[in-house]
Design a protein around this motif. Sequence first.
Motif, PDB file in Angstrom:
ATOM      1  N   GLU A   1       0.850  -1.114   0.002  1.00 60.01           N
ATOM      2  CA  GLU A   1      -0.083   0.024  -0.102  1.00 60.01           C
ATOM      3  C   GLU A   1       0.668   1.337  -0.187  1.00 60.01           C
ATOM      4  O   GLU A   1       0.505   2.111  -0.645  1.00 60.01           O
ATOM      5  CB  GLU A   1      -0.962  -0.037   1.282  1.00 60.01           C
ATOM      6  CG  GLU A   1      -1.925   1.263   1.296  1.00 60.01           C
ATOM      7  CD  GLU A   1      -3.043   1.290   0.285  1.00 60.01           C
ATOM      8  OE1 GLU A   1      -3.601   2.355  -0.136  1.00 60.01           O
ATOM      9  OE2 GLU A   1      -3.311  -0.021  -0.277  1.00 60.01           O
ATOM     10  N   ALA A   2       1.907   1.430   0.803  1.00 56.52           N
ATOM     11  CA  ALA A   2       2.799   2.588   0.909  1.00 56.52           C
ATOM     12  C   ALA A   2       3.242   2.698  -0.438  1.00 56.52           C
ATOM     13  O   ALA A   2       3.612   3.840  -1.002  1.00 56.52           O
ATOM     14  CB  ALA A   2       3.816   2.327   1.994  1.00 56.52           C
TER      15      ALA A   2
ATOM     16  N   LEU B   1       2.860   5.856  -3.071  1.00 61.15           N
ATOM     17  CA  LEU B   1       4.083   6.789  -3.452  1.00 61.15           C
ATOM     18  C   LEU B   1       4.138   6.768  -4.990  1.00 61.15           C
ATOM     19  O   LEU B   1       4.098   8.096  -5.768  1.00 61.15           O
ATOM     20  CB  LEU B   1       5.387   6.052  -3.221  1.00 61.15           C
ATOM     21  CG  LEU B   1       6.581   6.784  -3.574  1.00 61.15           C
ATOM     22  CD1 LEU B   1       6.809   8.210  -2.890  1.00 61.15           C
ATOM     23  CD2 LEU B   1       8.036   5.863  -3.131  1.00 61.15           C
ATOM     24  N   ALA B   2       3.528   5.811  -5.913  1.00 60.43           N
ATOM     25  CA  ALA B   2       3.400   6.024  -7.091  1.00 60.43           C
ATOM     26  C   ALA B   2       2.415   6.905  -7.525  1.00 60.43           C
ATOM     27  O   ALA B   2       2.471   7.666  -8.437  1.00 60.43           O
ATOM     28  CB  ALA B   2       3.173   4.454  -7.723  1.00 60.43           C
ATOM     29  N   LYS B   3       1.220   6.857  -6.716  1.00 64.08           N
ATOM     30  CA  LYS B   3       0.113   7.778  -7.049  1.00 64.08           C
ATOM     31  C   LYS B   3       0.594   9.214  -6.838  1.00 64.08           C
ATOM     32  O   LYS B   3       0.524  10.183  -7.750  1.00 64.08           O
ATOM     33  CB  LYS B   3      -0.990   7.516  -6.256  1.00 64.08           C
ATOM     34  CG  LYS B   3      -2.304   8.486  -6.077  1.00 64.08           C
ATOM     35  CD  LYS B   3      -2.930   8.356  -7.335  1.00 64.08           C
ATOM     36  CE  LYS B   3      -4.032   9.325  -7.235  1.00 64.08           C
ATOM     37  NZ  LYS B   3      -4.814   9.615  -8.527  1.00 64.08           N
ATOM     38  N   LYS B   4       1.381   9.457  -5.690  1.00 65.02           N
ATOM     39  CA  LYS B   4       1.733  10.750  -5.368  1.00 65.02           C
ATOM     40  C   LYS B   4       2.807  11.404  -6.302  1.00 65.02           C
ATOM     41  O   LYS B   4       2.694  12.612  -6.660  1.00 65.02           O
ATOM     42  CB  LYS B   4       2.289  10.923  -3.875  1.00 65.02           C
ATOM     43  CG  LYS B   4       3.038  12.093  -3.457  1.00 65.02           C
ATOM     44  CD  LYS B   4       3.676  12.112  -2.107  1.00 65.02           C
ATOM     45  CE  LYS B   4       4.203  13.144  -1.740  1.00 65.02           C
ATOM     46  NZ  LYS B   4       4.934  13.236  -0.297  1.00 65.02           N
TER      47      LYS B   4
ATOM     48  N   ARG C   1      -1.519  -9.554  -9.274  1.00 71.67           N
ATOM     49  CA  ARG C   1      -2.929  -9.226  -9.669  1.00 71.67           C
ATOM     50  C   ARG C   1      -3.742  -8.351  -8.742  1.00 71.67           C
ATOM     51  O   ARG C   1      -4.541  -7.313  -9.001  1.00 71.67           O
ATOM     52  CB  ARG C   1      -3.716 -10.465  -9.834  1.00 71.67           C
ATOM     53  CG  ARG C   1      -2.911 -10.959 -11.216  1.00 71.67           C
ATOM     54  CD  ARG C   1      -3.265 -12.517 -11.389  1.00 71.67           C
ATOM     55  NE  ARG C   1      -2.660 -12.711 -12.886  1.00 71.67           N
ATOM     56  CZ  ARG C   1      -2.803 -14.253 -13.371  1.00 71.67           C
ATOM     57  NH1 ARG C   1      -3.403 -15.004 -12.563  1.00 71.67           N
ATOM     58  NH2 ARG C   1      -2.186 -14.460 -14.455  1.00 71.67           N
ATOM     59  N   GLU C   2      -3.338  -8.685  -7.329  1.00 69.87           N
ATOM     60  CA  GLU C   2      -4.042  -7.782  -6.264  1.00 69.87           C
ATOM     61  C   GLU C   2      -3.664  -6.382  -6.263  1.00 69.87           C
ATOM     62  O   GLU C   2      -4.533  -5.294  -5.966  1.00 69.87           O
ATOM     63  CB  GLU C   2      -4.048  -8.578  -4.959  1.00 69.87           C
ATOM     64  CG  GLU C   2      -4.893  -9.908  -4.881  1.00 69.87           C
ATOM     65  CD  GLU C   2      -6.461  -9.601  -5.454  1.00 69.87           C
ATOM     66  OE1 GLU C   2      -6.865  -8.640  -4.867  1.00 69.87           O
ATOM     67  OE2 GLU C   2      -6.993 -10.416  -6.324  1.00 69.87           O
ATOM     68  N   ALA C   3      -2.213  -6.379  -6.421  1.00 68.23           N
ATOM     69  CA  ALA C   3      -1.712  -4.890  -6.360  1.00 68.23           C
ATOM     70  C   ALA C   3      -2.259  -4.068  -7.802  1.00 68.23           C
ATOM     71  O   ALA C   3      -2.508  -2.966  -7.507  1.00 68.23           O
ATOM     72  CB  ALA C   3      -0.277  -5.209  -6.751  1.00 68.23           C
ATOM     73  N   PHE C   4      -2.647  -4.889  -8.712  1.00 78.68           N
ATOM     74  CA  PHE C   4      -3.020  -4.302  -9.842  1.00 78.68           C
ATOM     75  C   PHE C   4      -4.433  -3.828  -9.652  1.00 78.68           C
ATOM     76  O   PHE C   4      -4.770  -2.785  -9.895  1.00 78.68           O
ATOM     77  CB  PHE C   4      -3.100  -5.121 -11.180  1.00 78.68           C
ATOM     78  CG  PHE C   4      -3.657  -4.729 -12.409  1.00 78.68           C
ATOM     79  CD1 PHE C   4      -2.893  -4.035 -13.182  1.00 78.68           C
ATOM     80  CD2 PHE C   4      -4.973  -4.719 -12.562  1.00 78.68           C
ATOM     81  CE1 PHE C   4      -3.618  -3.336 -14.316  1.00 78.68           C
ATOM     82  CE2 PHE C   4      -5.639  -4.433 -13.985  1.00 78.68           C
ATOM     83  CZ  PHE C   4      -4.942  -3.519 -14.604  1.00 78.68           C
ATOM     84  N   ARG C   5      -5.312  -4.474  -8.796  1.00 79.41           N
ATOM     85  CA  ARG C   5      -6.595  -4.228  -8.627  1.00 79.41           C
ATOM     86  C   ARG C   5      -6.733  -2.869  -7.629  1.00 79.41           C
ATOM     87  O   ARG C   5      -7.440  -2.022  -7.805  1.00 79.41           O
ATOM     88  CB  ARG C   5      -7.290  -5.190  -7.863  1.00 79.41           C
ATOM     89  CG  ARG C   5      -8.730  -5.159  -7.517  1.00 79.41           C
ATOM     90  CD  ARG C   5      -9.423  -6.062  -6.626  1.00 79.41           C
ATOM     91  NE  ARG C   5      -9.301  -7.489  -7.162  1.00 79.41           N
ATOM     92  CZ  ARG C   5     -10.026  -8.029  -7.726  1.00 79.41           C
ATOM     93  NH1 ARG C   5     -11.002  -7.548  -8.323  1.00 79.41           N
ATOM     94  NH2 ARG C   5      -9.876  -9.430  -8.018  1.00 79.41           N
TER      95      ARG C   5
END
Length: 428
Positions: free
Chosen positions: A280-281, A285-288, A328-332
């Motif tokens: 999640e962290a 970070l990628a989103k930010k 795949r869950e990280a993709f979701r």
Amino acid sequence: MQRLRYRHLTAALAATFLAASPASAETLYIEAGRLIDGVSNEVRTGQCITIKDERFAAVSACGATPAGASRVDWSAFTVLPGLIDLHTHLADLGQSADLAAPMKASPAETALVGARNARVTLDAGFTAVRDVGTYRGLTDVALRNAIERGDVPGPRMWVAGAYITIPKGGGELNGVVPNEQLPPDMRLGVAATPEEAAAKTTYLLDHGADFIKTIATGAVLAIGTEPGAPELTEEQLRAVVKVAHARGKKVTAHAHGAIGIQNAINAGVDSIEHASLADEATLQLAKKRGTWLVMDIYNGTYIDEEGTKEGWPEEYLRKNRETTDTQREAFRRAVELGINIGYGTDAGVYPHGLNGRQFRNMVKYGMTPMQAIQSATGRAAVEMGREDIGAIVPGRFADLIAVKADPLADIAALEKIDHVMKGGTLVR
């Protein structure tokens, strides 16, 4: 045996090229049944596309065929931009149980195999690819140049030249001979320090690379490396980014593990390949930072099924099992967070031409069909920094596909393309 293999390959390629001679360029007026332009969420009907000098000249309501133009009736089809795969390995032999295969093939044979891969990729509707590295350094540059000259048919290619990797890291051909004995062209990007990483970046860009591919963690398909383990340090990655960005070039990072992904993002890379173990962290970070993720979420199924049948190294199969479901869950979760996601398959690990198989997984794990399509068209073009491909809008290259089925109703329609056009020339 090697010579016989080479002769058969050359003959097959010659036949392919003769069969694929393009028609002469002309002004076209294409009547689309349903139009998906790659950038908007709208599906339009009754639209006609004018193509002139390899580019889209106009998109408007259908009328009489303009003087001097040839009308193409695709009124029974859904028409979309040519697809873009952001993670391919065209200029390589493909994955097999033989660890030494990349070394056994000469650079010339590797390039010829790449030409075959390019043809089937184009036939599959992928009119542009970002080719993210080859063991035989710079064979991807040669293939790209041959396609651009019109010597061989294939998609538009943007190439990395080689992998920037630590010695014995995820970008090396490990487990065959001592790495120091590998041919020089298989170690063009090996770097042990930030200074060496910067120098290797300069070398690759000077010799035709369009962007730089770094190896920030171990790999699933490399002997002696672990996907969760960091490899290139943040300082080494930062040195690569500094050189590449100063020359207006992008940098992507192969990174499975959370620490390696964070190192790459903090170093300023533009995109992350795989992101299998992103927590999640890391995703936040990628989103930010606005970092793109290119996640090959079909690939694990093929490795498990076919790799097991073909006797791939157990180390590969074990690491694949440990990363597939987590990825795949990280993709979701990345989709839920609205992170930038581009379409990338790792074609070359599985056969080229099957690039469209990933669409189903992208929808299964959270994307709408339109989002999945845009990840391989307009959004992929944004990730690459290209304003000349990826959308059916005036001024861009006239790359198109057409399918009889509706991909918004069944995304699997994109696994079998009925018609392909590149630069206004009908491929099939």
